[in-house]
Scaffold this active site. Structure first.
Site: not given
Ligand SMILES: NC(=O)c1ccc[n+]([C@@H]2O[C@H](COP(=O)([O-])OP(=O)(O)OC[C@H]3O[C@@H](n4cnc5c(N)ncnc54)[C@H](OP(=O)(O)O)[C@@H]3O)[C@@H](O)[C@H]2O)c1
Length: 269
Positions: A19, A39, A64, A91, A156, A160, A189, A191
């Site tokens: 993304i 990174r 990082d 992002n 996660y 978020k 998405v 990816t």
């Protein structure tokens, strides 16, 4: 931001692929001068070369973002190349997935460091300059996991939600100073994160990677995977059109803000 900026100086984290690379490409087409962050220096350089081929100016900073001084380094390098940033897109992300029994405090901490602490550090570093110039934009790549719960993703999903909470607080505090703060929330998405998650499900043996991928797509309200370019277009439109609002749900037949705090009415411009 007051009016449309010409050739904005823009930082996009996690822009070596997925993304973030799509957002950087969309911005490159729209004339932004770009600082790419991730990174892996090699992958960043390859992405930057693609943007330069489109005629864009782009530098890379390989750090990082979970490390304490990383945001400072990015701000220094970006400012030296293009002047103080106008837009910062947070992002960069990883999506650890596991049962709660195996989700350690260390995993939770690392996930918060990337999804919440790094965006806050960018805000801390940029806001004085934004206020001086009376404009600026902080854009956070959140997720439907910032709006509701998904199983096997406690670190996660918590991070978020933290990112969405951070966005709301910054918006409430900074909108009166003319600073735009948005969180964009796509569903799944297509990816590397999603492909890796499908492969991890397949490794457990019940589904193939393709079946796991299709099940994830079916969980999206739009009934299919988002494409990175679609997310990038939404991000670029918000940054340019600066509509009033804060948390933007993309996984909708009709995408839009899920809240519009009244404080937005107090914005200076
Ligand atoms: N894919 C989805 O289904 C989905 C859905 C909703 C929201 N999102 C969010 O969208 C964002 C981008 O995801 P994506 O799907 O594009 O993932 P991706 O393809 O895996 O890309 C992640 C990017 O973040 C960078 N990154 C990861 N850890 C980093 C660190 N510690 N420091 C600096 N850079 C780091 C990666 O580069 P290096 O590995 O080289 O550092 C890469 O450039 C994430 O915040 C994710 O949570 C994704």
């Amino acid at each position: 931001m007051t009016g449309r900026m010409t050739r904005p100086a823009t930082i996009v984290t996690g822009s070596s692929r997925g993304i973030g690379a799509a957002i950087a490409t969309e911005f490159a087409r729209r004339g932004h001068r770009l600082t790419l962050v991730a990174r892996s220096g090699e992958q960043l350089d390859a992405t930057a070369a693609g943007l330069r081929a489109l005629g864009a100016e782009a530098i890379t900073v390989a750090v990082d973002l979970r490390q304490a001084a990383a945001v400072e380094t990015v701000m220094e390098r970006a400012t030296a190349a293009f002047g103080p940033p106008d837009i910062i897109v947070s992002n960069a992300g990883t999506a650890p997935a596991d049962k709660v029994e195996r989700t350690t405090t260390a995993v939770l901490q690392a996930t918060f460091d990337l999804h919440v602490a790094a965006p806050l550090a960018f805000a801390r570093a940029a806001v004085a300059g934004f206020k001086e110039r009376g404009r600026g934009c902080l854009m956070h790549l959140a997720s439907t996991a910032g709006l509701r719960g998904y199983p096997f993703t406690s670190a996660y999903t918590a991070a978020k939600h933290g990112m969405v909470g951070l966005t709301r607080a910054l918006h409430a505090e900074l909108a009166p100073a003319g600073i735009d703060v948005y969180a964009v929330c796509p569903g799944f998405v297509d990816t590397e994160i999603t492909r890796n998650a499908a492969a991890a499900v397949a490794a457990r043996g019940k589904l193939s990677a393709d079946e796991a991928f299709d099940r994830m797509a079916a969980q999206n309200e739009i009934g299919r995977m988002h494409l990175p370019a679609e997310v990038a277009t939404a991000v670029a439109q918000l940054v340019e059109e600066r509509p009033r609002g804060c948390v933007y749900a993309l996984d909708r037949d009709e995408p839009g803000f899920v809240d519009e705090p009244p404080i937005a009415d107090g914005r200076a411009t």
